[in-house]
Design an enzyme around this catalytic site. Structure first.
Site, short mmCIF file in Angstrom:
data_model
loop_
_atom_site.label_atom_id
_atom_site.label_comp_id
_atom_site.label_asym_id
_atom_site.label_seq_id
_atom_site.Cartn_x
_atom_site.Cartn_y
_atom_site.Cartn_z
N ARG A 46 0.87 -1.07 0.24
CA ARG A 46 0.03 -0.06 0.07
C ARG A 46 0.86 1.48 0.06
O ARG A 46 0.48 2.31 -0.63
CB ARG A 46 -0.85 -0.06 1.14
CG ARG A 46 -1.78 1.23 1.26
CD ARG A 46 -3.04 1.02 2.22
NE ARG A 46 -2.88 0.23 3.13
CZ ARG A 46 -2.38 0.54 4.41
NH1 ARG A 46 -1.66 1.73 4.51
NH2 ARG A 46 -2.60 -0.40 5.45
N TYR A 98 -16.85 18.10 -14.00
CA TYR A 98 -17.19 16.78 -14.20
C TYR A 98 -18.25 16.39 -13.00
O TYR A 98 -18.06 16.80 -12.01
CB TYR A 98 -15.79 15.90 -13.74
CG TYR A 98 -16.13 14.40 -13.84
CD1 TYR A 98 -16.60 13.79 -14.94
CD2 TYR A 98 -15.99 13.99 -12.63
CE1 TYR A 98 -16.99 12.59 -14.52
CE2 TYR A 98 -16.14 12.42 -12.29
CZ TYR A 98 -16.59 11.64 -13.66
OH TYR A 98 -16.97 10.33 -13.57
N ASP A 170 -7.95 20.19 -12.96
CA ASP A 170 -8.28 18.48 -13.48
C ASP A 170 -7.76 18.83 -15.10
O ASP A 170 -8.52 19.53 -15.73
CB ASP A 170 -9.87 18.52 -13.29
CG ASP A 170 -10.08 17.14 -13.96
OD1 ASP A 170 -9.49 16.57 -14.68
OD2 ASP A 170 -11.21 16.61 -13.43
N LYS A 195 -8.81 8.05 -18.85
CA LYS A 195 -9.01 8.32 -20.19
C LYS A 195 -8.29 8.61 -21.00
O LYS A 195 -7.54 7.31 -21.34
CB LYS A 195 -9.76 10.12 -19.81
CG LYS A 195 -11.00 10.01 -18.57
CD LYS A 195 -12.09 9.24 -18.87
CE LYS A 195 -12.92 9.15 -17.40
NZ LYS A 195 -13.12 10.40 -16.77
C1 LIG Z 1 -13.80 10.83 -15.34
C2 LIG Z 1 -13.34 12.07 -14.97
C3 LIG Z 1 -13.07 12.34 -13.53
C4 LIG Z 1 -12.99 11.05 -12.59
O1 LIG Z 1 -12.06 9.95 -12.80
P1 LIG Z 1 -12.54 8.40 -12.63
O2 LIG Z 1 -11.23 7.71 -13.04
O3 LIG Z 1 -13.77 8.07 -13.26
O4 LIG Z 1 -12.55 8.42 -11.05
C5 LIG Z 1 -12.75 13.36 -13.17
N1 LIG Z 1 -12.69 14.29 -13.88
C6 LIG Z 1 -13.05 14.38 -15.23
C7 LIG Z 1 -12.74 15.69 -16.17
C8 LIG Z 1 -13.14 13.24 -15.83
O5 LIG Z 1 -13.54 12.96 -17.33
#
Ligand SMILES: *Cc1c(COP(=O)(O)O)cnc(C)c1O
Length: 379
Positions: A46, A98, A170, A195
């Site tokens: 961990r 998001y 983000d 993504k």
């Molecule tokens: C998908 C997404 C998230 C969250 O990520 P996960 O891997 O699904 O937990 C946060 N910000 C944006 C812009 C996203 O597209």
């Protein structure tokens, strides 16, 4: 070193025990110690894992940051940033972001007396006006999901610095190929590696990048204490995905531009949200802080009913109807009922996210096939 070279070699060192060119998947929970406290820097998985370490080094390199940390999801990475705060602290967050971040903030963290103030961050004056003595964090997403609004990172970083607050960006939609917020003064960059970084729709993961050693220590403490760490197999998948980030992104951008221009000429389409149009409100800032405009596009039909949108959403044959984005295959999504269903309708409409809005994650298939698929679905 240029981006393509950095991306291929980021974090990759031949394995010290065998010379394996790819970092092995260290599928282990613990490490044998020579004597109590005498170890090779690895005690318990961990806290440390060599596959995760290689990926975390790669994350740092991709964002021109000193440190990277990997988490079990993008949301877990976001959650870890909020855990830096104390009850009574205030966060200024983007009103268009998001849906899962909004849900985490309002449904989980507000219960712990962290206050979130939502403003349209595309105008830095709104952020400045929301600053109080309790502001500890500014949370920005650019381009935003799903309206592709662009926020000037440099301008917000200056406001954050003056207020003594952290700025976290983000950067999921842009990926490190298009934009590096650390270079514009952000304190933390966050990604859903699920993504574009993973890129193949086969893994859930998140990450944080930062320069400040004390901030890295705090976030590492949260990572190991709260335990939202990714497994070594998932780290391997992202390491592998990252190696082709630049070639994939080049094609996402090329296909995205073709489809955005095609939709803007389509008689059944009234509005296309894509930062690459010269008349887009965010164009000048996007030009300044991004290398290209990406493959994320939203659009509205002339007929703005849910039924008209539903017809398109269920008629595409190549674009798959699914949440998520950033994979090699094209996806189509209905934010109002899918990714952004957790935002109350009233709030959604106020932020410009209409019932009929359709979002595309343009993949790297043949652009002509993608255009033909949209044409037959829109009719
Ligand atoms: C998908 C997404 C998230 C969250 O990520 P996960 O891997 O699904 O937990 C946060 N910000 C944006 C812009 C996203 O597209």
């Amino acid at each position: 070193m240029k981006l393509a070279t950095k991306i291929i070699h980021a974090g990759a060192e031949p394995d010290p025990s065998t010379g394996a060119i790819m970092t092995p998947i260290y599928q282990t929970s613990t490490y044998v110690q020579e004597a109590p406290g005498v170890n090779k820097g690895y005690e318990y998985a961990r806290s440390q894992n060599p596959t995760r370490k290689a990926l975390e080094d790669a994350y740092a390199i991709l964002e021109n940051a000193k440190y990277g940390l990997a988490f079990s999801s993008g949301v877990a990475a976001t959650d870890s940033v909020i855990k830096l705060l104390n009850p009574g602290d205030e966060v200024i967050a983007a009103s268009d972001m998001y849906g899962g971040s909004y849900r985490l903030f309002t449904k989980v963290w507000e219960r712990y007396n962290i206050k979130f103030i939502y403003v349209d961050t595309t105008n830095p004056a709104n952020v400045q006006a929301a600053i109080t003595a309790n502001t500890k964090l500014i949370w920005v997403e650019t381009p935003t999901n799903p309206l592709m609004n662009i926020t000037d990172i440099e301008a917000i970083a200056a406001i954050a610095k003056k207020a003594g607050a952290l700025l976290c960006v983000d950067n999921t939609f842009a990926s490190p190929y298009l934009q590096n917020p650390m270079d514009s003064g952000a304190d933390i960059v966050m990604h859903s590696a699920t993504k574009y970084l993973g890129g193949h729709s086969d893994v859930i993961q998140g990450c944080l990048m930062m320069n400040d050693a004390a901030l890295r220590e705090k976030l590492y403490f949260i990572q190991k204490s709260c335990g939202a760490v990714p497994g070594p197999m998932d780290c391997f998948l992202v390491l592998r995905g990252i190696k082709t980030l630049h070639v994939r992104m080049k094609q996402h951008c090329e296909n995205g531009a073709i489809i955005a221009h095609h939709l803007s000429q389509h008689p059944a389409v009234v509005k296309v949200y894509w930062p690459g149009f010269e008349d887009n409100a965010g164009y000048a800032i996007a030009k300044k802080q991004m290398r290209d405009f990406g493959g994320m596009i939203s659009f509205e039909l002339k007929d703005d009913s849910i039924s008209a949108a539903n017809k398109v959403l269920s008629s595409t044959k190549i674009f798959a109807l699914a949440e998520s984005l950033g994979g090699v295959e094209s996806l189509i999504n209905h934010p109002a009922s899918m990714t952004h269903a957790s935002i109350p309708r009233e709030e959604r409409i106020k932020n410009g996210l209409s019932d009929g809005l359709i979002r595309l994650s343009v993949g790297i298939e043949d652009a002509g096939d993608l255009v033909a698929d949209l044409n037959q679905a829109i009719g």
